[in-house]
Design an enzyme around this catalytic site. Structure first.
Site, short mmCIF file in Angstrom:
data_model
loop_
_atom_site.label_atom_id
_atom_site.label_comp_id
_atom_site.label_asym_id
_atom_site.label_seq_id
_atom_site.Cartn_x
_atom_site.Cartn_y
_atom_site.Cartn_z
N PRO A 72 0.84 -1.21 0.00
CA PRO A 72 0.00 0.00 0.00
C PRO A 72 0.87 1.26 0.00
CG PRO A 72 -0.65 -1.52 1.74
CD PRO A 72 0.64 -2.02 1.18
N GLU A 73 0.68 2.09 -0.98
CA GLU A 73 1.41 3.35 -1.08
C GLU A 73 0.48 4.49 -0.65
OE1 GLU A 73 4.48 3.81 -1.68
OE2 GLU A 73 5.17 1.94 -2.55
N ARG A 88 1.55 -10.46 5.92
CA ARG A 88 3.00 -10.44 6.13
C ARG A 88 3.42 -9.81 7.45
NH1 ARG A 88 6.05 -8.97 0.70
NH2 ARG A 88 7.78 -9.62 2.01
N HIS A 92 -5.45 -14.23 8.78
CA HIS A 92 -4.57 -13.06 8.90
C HIS A 92 -5.28 -11.82 9.44
CE1 HIS A 92 -1.54 -15.39 6.90
NE2 HIS A 92 -2.35 -15.63 5.89
N ARG A 117 23.35 18.32 -2.57
CA ARG A 117 23.09 16.90 -2.32
C ARG A 117 23.58 16.07 -3.51
NH1 ARG A 117 19.23 15.33 1.43
NH2 ARG A 117 20.12 13.30 0.93
#
Ligand SMILES: [Zn+2]
Length: 271
Positions: free
Chosen positions: A2-3, A110, A91, A152
């Site tokens: 999931p983003e 997971r 789960h 950077r």
């Protein structure tokens, strides 16, 4: 995984169903997620009302008068609001049960997700207090990103995926945004011009908004019990398209690994 768009869609999906509801109890079937679930969670939030459901980065925040439940979906977590008497499956690790007969159920095969609690300002929690701005908010803009990037030497792709710089630009979205902005993913962040940063900021916002929009229309029904996360696929220009023609110039898309993450780009269009 999931983003940010999936988490935002989850937030919008569950909020109207649990906001204002009173918590009857918390059922914890498995405490060992990424971090242990606090054993006193039930005591802390029992009889509390969910005042608000919000998102910060990829964290969901359920706020009550006693404090805030912080939820992270990890690699495989999903949330649904279902009848609390529906049998839990393998789960389904946590239920926040409401007095109206529904529950918010976390499924996480997971177990990289998290359910935490803080009585203090959640923005000061150690997981949240170092986060950069939200990509869709106004404080994520060209000047901000350009100034942060000076001197950077890190690659631009790793730079925009750093949650201290900006939250929620996951691997797929980084590749897609850099393609849209015409920036080579291996370019040093400090070498990217302000003009290119302007394009990049717009691209990140466009890509994430499109993903949220597609999630809002195609993603799940948060009340279904089949438990399939159903995270959405969106139309991708370069990600996962190694060897396929670039949608702009037709040259084959290149794949390489940057910061241990798969990266896709066009060596002709991205410089
Ligand atoms: Zn191209």
């Amino acid at each position: 995984m999931p983003e940010l768009p999936e988490v935002e869609t989850t937030c919008r999906g569950i909020a109207p169903r649990i906001q204002g509801e009173t918590i009857e109890k918390v059922i914890i079937r498995q405490t060992k997620l990424r971090w242990p679930i606090p054993q006193n969670l039930n005591t802390k939030i029992k009889n509390q009302i969910i005042n608000s459901v919000t998102r910060r980065g990829k964290y969901l925040l359920l706020t009550t008068d006693m404090g805030t439940v912080i939820i992270h979906l990890g690699m495989s977590g999903s949330l649904r609001v279902i009848a609390s008497n529906l049998a839990a499956e393998k789960h389904d690790h946590v239920d926040i049960v409401f007095k109206n007969g529904t529950c918010l159920r976390l499924r996480d095969p997971r177990r990289f997700g998290a359910v935490l609690f803080t009585a203090d300002d959640p923005m000061q929690h150690k997981l949240l207090n170092n986060l950069g701005p939200e990509p869709l908010e106004k404080d994520f803009n060209t000047n901000y990103l350009f100034n942060k990037s000076r001197k950077r030497s890190v690659t631009i792709k790793s730079f925009i995926m750093d949650s201290k710089i900006v939250v929620g630009v996951g691997n797929i979205y980084a590749s897609e945004s850099l393609f849209k902005a015409g920036i080579h993913p291996k370019k040093a962040a400090g070498q990217v011009t302000k003009g290119k940063y302007s394009l990049l900021v717009k691209a990140i916002k466009t890509v994430l908004k499109a993903a949220i929009k597609s999630g809002g229309t195609t993603l799940k029904d948060f009340t279904k019990s089949d438990g399939k996360p159903g995270y959405f696929k969106q139309k991708l220009s370069v990600y996962g398209r190694k060897g396929e023609p670039c949608p702009i110039c037709g040259k084959a898309i290149t794949h390489s690994v940057i910061g241990q993450r798969a990266t896709y780009y066009c060596t002709h269009c991205q410089i």
